[in-house]
Design an enzyme around this catalytic site. Sequence first.
Site, short mmCIF file in Angstrom:
data_model
loop_
_atom_site.label_atom_id
_atom_site.label_comp_id
_atom_site.label_asym_id
_atom_site.label_seq_id
_atom_site.Cartn_x
_atom_site.Cartn_y
_atom_site.Cartn_z
N ARG A 105 0.30 -1.45 -0.28
CA ARG A 105 -0.18 0.33 0.09
C ARG A 105 0.48 0.88 -0.16
NH1 ARG A 105 -4.75 0.08 4.22
NH2 ARG A 105 -3.35 0.64 5.58
N THR A 109 -1.74 7.36 -0.07
CA THR A 109 -2.80 7.66 -0.91
C THR A 109 -3.14 6.04 0.10
OG1 THR A 109 -2.26 6.33 -2.88
CG2 THR A 109 -2.22 8.66 -2.75
N ASP A 201 0.07 -3.73 12.21
CA ASP A 201 0.87 -4.02 10.37
C ASP A 201 0.90 -5.20 10.47
OD1 ASP A 201 2.22 -2.61 8.12
OD2 ASP A 201 2.53 -4.73 8.34
N ASP A 204 5.01 -6.27 9.15
CA ASP A 204 5.97 -6.25 9.90
C ASP A 204 5.85 -7.08 11.17
OD1 ASP A 204 6.48 -3.96 8.49
OD2 ASP A 204 6.11 -2.40 9.29
C1 PRP Z 1 -1.12 -4.96 4.42
C2 PRP Z 1 -2.30 -6.45 4.04
C3 PRP Z 1 -2.86 -5.72 2.87
C4 PRP Z 1 -3.40 -4.93 2.80
C5 PRP Z 1 -4.45 -4.46 3.31
O1 PRP Z 1 0.19 -5.48 3.05
O2 PRP Z 1 -1.33 -7.28 4.01
O3 PRP Z 1 -2.32 -6.68 1.62
O4 PRP Z 1 -2.31 -4.01 3.45
O5 PRP Z 1 -4.53 -3.45 3.22
P1 PRP Z 1 -5.91 -2.43 2.10
O6 PRP Z 1 -7.36 -3.91 2.67
O7 PRP Z 1 -5.86 -1.60 2.46
O8 PRP Z 1 -5.49 -2.70 0.62
P2 PRP Z 1 1.09 -4.05 2.83
O9 PRP Z 1 0.60 -3.19 2.02
O10 PRP Z 1 1.52 -3.91 3.99
O11 PRP Z 1 2.67 -4.79 2.33
P3 PRP Z 1 2.93 -5.70 3.41
O12 PRP Z 1 2.71 -7.34 3.49
O13 PRP Z 1 4.01 -6.11 2.59
O14 PRP Z 1 3.54 -4.92 5.15
N1 URA Z 2 -2.43 -3.72 6.40
C1 URA Z 2 -1.78 -4.41 7.83
O1 URA Z 2 -1.08 -4.91 8.08
N2 URA Z 2 -2.83 -4.52 8.94
C2 URA Z 2 -4.19 -2.79 9.06
O2 URA Z 2 -4.76 -2.68 10.06
C3 URA Z 2 -4.56 -2.72 7.48
C4 URA Z 2 -3.75 -2.81 6.37
#
Ligand code: PRP
Ligand code: URA
Length: 210
Positions: A105, A109, A201, A204
């Site tokens: 994400r 945005t 997160d 993380d």
């Molecule tokens: C997180 C999660 C989803 C997304 C959800 O990933 O694992 O893929 O956010 O958010 P959304 O419904 O608003 O799109 P992130 O973008 O943090 O990436 P990562 O898994 O690489 O940490």
């Molecule tokens: N992605 C995450 O990992 N946690 C949230 O709460 C939203 C998006």
Amino acid sequence: MENQVFVMDHPLIQHKLTHLRDIHTGSKQFRELVSEIANLMCYEATRDLPLKEVETETPICKCKTKVIAGRKMAFVPILRAGLGMVDGVLNLIPAAKVGHIGMYRDPETHEPVDYYCKLPHDLEKRDVIVLDPMLATGGSAIDAVTKIKDFHPRSIKFMCIIAAPEGIEAFTKVHSDVPVYCAGLDEKLNDHAYIVPGLGDAGDRIFGTK
Ligand code: PRP
Ligand code: URA
């Protein structure tokens, strides 16, 4: 077709989800819990797999019993956090193929940015379950499922651990034919589009970054 949204309220799933949310749960235990929850959810999410009758000989006699009717499956985790669910589901269905979709994400945005896609070549013969622990705004799940649909899988389901109402609404509007399975349906999103109360997160916490 009307969307089906399943909230899995099995006590074992709810118990593990509470520990997953806990800020004091470290990465090692967090990873184990994600995997265990994915395993239990997969058990429920595959309860509609078709069966066929076979003849089996027990030590006592011959009898008619059932086996899964040869359905091929594929799991597609959304990187990174979806990776944490893969071991748990493969534990139940070891013959499944695994595809990967990379998405993150944008921090400003909150829109998904995709950076990788590698899917099994014969997806049109497979039932797909997309894996991601978090459905927040729904943007990542919507784009991932749109990409997978281009390969015409036999069926597709979306499995997450925690969903926000905003994400469910957005996802079901675009992909009304894709059932959603979650362990927790939370209250709302905060100003940073994180799920409240959520678990923070997921990526993380699984990988110990940040
Ligand atoms: C997180 C999660 C989803 C997304 C959800 O990933 O694992 O893929 O956010 O958010 P959304 O419904 O608003 O799109 P992130 O973008 O943090 O990436 P990562 O898994 O690489 O940490
Ligand atoms: N992605 C995450 O990992 N946690 C949230 O709460 C939203 C998006």
